[in-house]
Design a protein around this motif. Structure first.
Motif, PDB file in Angstrom:
ATOM      1  N   GLY A 222       0.815  -1.209   0.000  1.00 35.33           N
ATOM      2  CA  GLY A 222       0.000   0.000   0.000  1.00 35.33           C
ATOM      3  C   GLY A 222       0.847   1.257   0.000  1.00 35.33           C
ATOM      4  O   GLY A 222       0.522   2.244  -0.666  1.00 35.33           O
ATOM      5  N   LEU A 223       1.954   1.238   0.770  1.00 30.98           N
ATOM      6  CA  LEU A 223       2.829   2.411   0.822  1.00 30.98           C
ATOM      7  C   LEU A 223       3.486   2.665  -0.537  1.00 30.98           C
ATOM      8  O   LEU A 223       3.659   3.825  -0.956  1.00 30.98           O
ATOM      9  CB  LEU A 223       3.900   2.218   1.891  1.00 30.98           C
ATOM     10  N   ILE A 224       3.837   1.567  -1.210  1.00 28.24           N
ATOM     11  CA  ILE A 224       4.443   1.734  -2.547  1.00 28.24           C
ATOM     12  C   ILE A 224       3.445   2.384  -3.498  1.00 28.24           C
ATOM     13  O   ILE A 224       3.768   3.323  -4.242  1.00 28.24           O
ATOM     14  CB  ILE A 224       4.916   0.367  -3.077  1.00 28.24           C
ATOM     15  N   LYS A 225       2.195   1.878  -3.458  1.00 27.19           N
ATOM     16  CA  LYS A 225       1.160   2.459  -4.330  1.00 27.19           C
ATOM     17  C   LYS A 225       0.862   3.897  -3.945  1.00 27.19           C
ATOM     18  O   LYS A 225       0.706   4.767  -4.802  1.00 27.19           O
ATOM     19  CB  LYS A 225      -0.115   1.619  -4.247  1.00 27.19           C
ATOM     20  N   LYS A 226       0.781   4.135  -2.606  1.00 26.59           N
ATOM     21  CA  LYS A 226       0.494   5.487  -2.147  1.00 26.59           C
ATOM     22  C   LYS A 226       1.605   6.443  -2.558  1.00 26.59           C
ATOM     23  O   LYS A 226       1.351   7.572  -3.008  1.00 26.59           O
ATOM     24  CB  LYS A 226       0.339   5.472  -0.628  1.00 26.59           C
ATOM     25  N   ASN A 227       2.847   6.010  -2.399  1.00 30.27           N
ATOM     26  CA  ASN A 227       3.975   6.854  -2.781  1.00 30.27           C
ATOM     27  C   ASN A 227       3.963   7.138  -4.283  1.00 30.27           C
ATOM     28  O   ASN A 227       4.264   8.251  -4.723  1.00 30.27           O
ATOM     29  CB  ASN A 227       5.282   6.160  -2.376  1.00 30.27           C
ATOM     30  N   TYR A 228       3.557   6.117  -5.053  1.00 36.92           N
ATOM     31  CA  TYR A 228       3.484   6.300  -6.504  1.00 36.92           C
ATOM     32  C   TYR A 228       2.443   7.357  -6.851  1.00 36.92           C
ATOM     33  O   TYR A 228       2.684   8.259  -7.678  1.00 36.92           O
ATOM     34  CB  TYR A 228       3.133   4.955  -7.160  1.00 36.92           C
ATOM     35  N   ILE A 229       1.244   7.274  -6.178  1.00 35.06           N
ATOM     36  CA  ILE A 229       0.181   8.252  -6.453  1.00 35.06           C
ATOM     37  C   ILE A 229       0.613   9.645  -6.016  1.00 35.06           C
ATOM     38  O   ILE A 229       0.376  10.641  -6.712  1.00 35.06           O
ATOM     39  CB  ILE A 229      -1.110   7.820  -5.729  1.00 35.06           C
ATOM     40  N   GLN A 230       1.267   9.714  -4.824  1.00 40.78           N
ATOM     41  CA  GLN A 230       1.714  11.021  -4.348  1.00 40.78           C
ATOM     42  C   GLN A 230       2.754  11.635  -5.276  1.00 40.78           C
ATOM     43  O   GLN A 230       2.767  12.855  -5.485  1.00 40.78           O
ATOM     44  CB  GLN A 230       2.278  10.887  -2.939  1.00 40.78           C
TER      45      GLN A 230
END
Length: 590
Positions: free
Chosen positions: A368-376
């Motif tokens: 989730g953090l990887i995806k969140k960081n990607y979106i951010q």
């Protein structure tokens, strides 16, 4: 050298698989507690069995004492009833019409028989002795005082000074008799005087009254008892063999200890409350010896069974344990390849299961953090791109606003001068040249007032604004540029399309350790479905929906959570056609 020994020891202990190590360790370590337990158990078995028997003995002693106290209580109560019997008193005092001493004696005897069950095995006799010399009375249960002086128990009236006394009967059996004494006193309520009338003597067979319980064979007592009077003199003993116990130790010394021994017997004590009799109970140790032998003969096969169970259990458990550890290692290997979506769980409730759950949770969170960081990162690039598009030379903008303000002043259009001033201050505040990430409430509120002034001018004073700010929070620090986007949303979506004149209220106060900001309007509001949609949008950090709405509010909410913590942020209350209220919760900062 020491390092080599440690390394060699480790190689020996950890050279095999975890299955082999656990089986070997479990079997070896099991023998240590078995040997220890067997040693301790054989030492403790005596005290355990002894304690169990002592409890049983004390229950028997307590039951014996209770039964004896109940018997004495019943006899004392019966004697009190006789001494207070109106018929008995009037007859002894001569207050009856019939003056025949034998008829009066028969009447008294009848009353005594009513109060006592003379058929009890331990009850020998009950007599009333009258001291009224001018009123003679005779019967099978009553006689005059001079008749007592001729009896074997009567010696100089010494017996009458006590509640009880013991004497030996003059019959062939030479039975030992316990006599209970109750004085008869008449109370003259008219003159408030008492008159000694006589006394009652109740005789009890001591061997029947004090005899202990028989065992199952009905040949011997299940225990023996020694009765002592208040002066610690032996008045009864069921087994003369134990009489010597009072020569070696006192009753008080025996009472201090829970467990005492004398010869082949275990000793307990008791106390009778009615007449202060002391009791020493002696229980044979043969039962204790038999119990020890039974338990000792049972322990050895149990130890063999325990060893066998430990070996089998260690094998079964260790095989299952090592298999679960192997599955966890396989999950580590899969995660090492980059696959973070492992869903298989290891069943159970032990530490391995907890470790597996934590590892799976860590993988999901990491994914989730990887995806969140990607979106951010995407949002950051998009924001940077927009900022590049909107970049204007600040000096050019300020010079232009001053030019417009000067022209307006020459033409006496002062409202344009005010608008240029407010707009210039907003540009400076937005660019943040002289501000940091955090500003005071007063600074943020000043920027918001400038924006409200511009909007009121734009919409022709279509709404009124009220400010309710506590003095104590004016110097508190908050994130810069968080009020204007919320106020803008309230004006544009809540108040601009109203037919009448609306109101906007900005309240800032302290609640405990929170700084609470409320922005409320009485505008269009929104229905429950729309409210839920916006609330979910501004709080969800993983929004991938391309339909962007309330971006300003979402940005403010996300900035608050990132800077202050997830427990802070924006909450929305709204009802259709009744307005909305945006509440911002912030930590209290100086």
């Amino acid at each position: 050298m020491r390092v080599r020994r440690k390394q060699k020891r480790r190689n020996i202990l950890h050279s095999g698989t975890i299955f082999t190590q656990l089986v070997f360790f479990t079997v070896i370590i099991s023998f240590i507690p078995i040997i220890f337990v067997s040693t301790v158990l054989f030492r403790k078995i005596s005290s355990m069995v002894t304690e169990e028997l002592v409890n049983s003995h004390y229950q028997l002693a307590a039951q014996y004492t209770s039964n004896l106290e109940n018997s004495f209580y019943q006899y004392k109560d019966s004697l009190r009833q006789i001494s207070n019997n109106t018929i008995v008193l009037d007859t002894l005092l001569g207050n009856t019409r019939n003056k025949n001493p034998y008829v009066r004696g028969t009447n008294v005897s009848v009353e005594i028989n009513k109060s006592l069950h003379l058929d009890s095995p331990e009850l020998r006799n009950c007599m009333v002795y009258s001291d009224i010399t001018d009123n003679k009375i005779y019967g099978n249960r009553v006689t005059m005082m001079e008749g007592a002086s001729t009896e074997i128990w009567y010696i100089n009236h010494e017996a009458l000074t006590k509640d009880y006394f013991i004497y030996s009967s003059g019959d062939k059996k030479r039975s030992t008799i316990l006599s209970l004494i109750q004085k008869i006193v008449y109370l003259d309520v008219t003159n408030y005087k008492t008159k000694y009338v006589g006394f009652i003597k109740l005789d009890l067979y001591m061997d029947k009254l004090f005899s202990p319980t028989m065992d199952d064979s009905e040949e011997n007592y299940s225990y023996d008892v020694i009765i002592l009077d208040q002066g610690s003199r032996t008045v009864y003993s069921s087994n003369p063999e134990y009489n010597g116990i009072t020569d070696k130790t006192t009753y008080e010394q025996l009472s201090k200890k829970r467990i005492n021994y004398y010869k082949d017997a275990m000793v307990c004590t008791g106390f009778e409350k009615n007449y202060g009799l002391k009791m020493i109970f002696l229980f044979s140790n043969q039962q204790l010896i038999n119990r020890k032998s039974e338990i000792e003969s049972t322990l050895f096969p149990i130890f063999l069974i325990v060893v066998a169970v430990i070996v089998v259990t260690a094998f079964v458990f260790t095989r299952g344990f090592s298999g679960r550890v192997a599955r966890l290692i396989d999950k580590f290997k899969v995660a090492e390849t980059g696959d973070l979506t492992i869903t298989e769980e290891i069943e159970g409730n032990d530490e391995i299961t907890v470790l597996d759950r934590q590892f799976s949770h860590m993988l999901l969170k990491l994914d989730g953090l990887i995806k969140k960081n990607y979106i951010q990162q995407l949002e950051k690039k998009e924001s940077e791109f927009r900022n590049l598009q909107l970049q204007i030379n600040p000096h050019f903008l300020y010079n232009t606003l001053e030019t417009i303000s000067s022209i307006a002043a020459v033409n006496k259009v002062f409202i344009i001068c005010d608008l240029c001033e407010k707009l210039g201050e907003n540009f400076r505040y937005s660019l943040g040249k002289n501000y940091g990430e955090f500003v005071t409430v007063t600074q943020e509120l000043a920027h918001t007032k400038n924006y409200v002034y511009i909007q009121q001018t734009r919409f022709g004073n279509k709404f009124e604004v009220f400010y309710n700010v506590d003095k104590e929070v004016e110097d508190k620090r908050i994130l810069r540029f968080i009020l204007q986007p919320i106020v803008e949303n309230a004006i544009v979506h809540g108040l601009s399309n109203m037919e009448g004149k609306g109101t906007l209220e900005i309240s800032i106060s302290r609640e405990a350790e929170l700084l609470v900001i409320k922005i409320a309007d009485d505008g269009a509001g929104m229905d429950a479905e729309r409210l839920e949609e916006i609330s979910r949008y501004i709080n969800d950090t993983n929004i991938e929906d391309k339909k962007r709405h309330s971006i300003g509010i979402r940005n403010v909410n996300q900035r608050i959570k990132l800077a202050c913590g997830s427990e802070y942020g924006i909450t929305i209350e709204s009802a259709l056609n009744r307005g909305s209220c945006f509440t911002i919760n912030l930590p209290l900062m100086q």
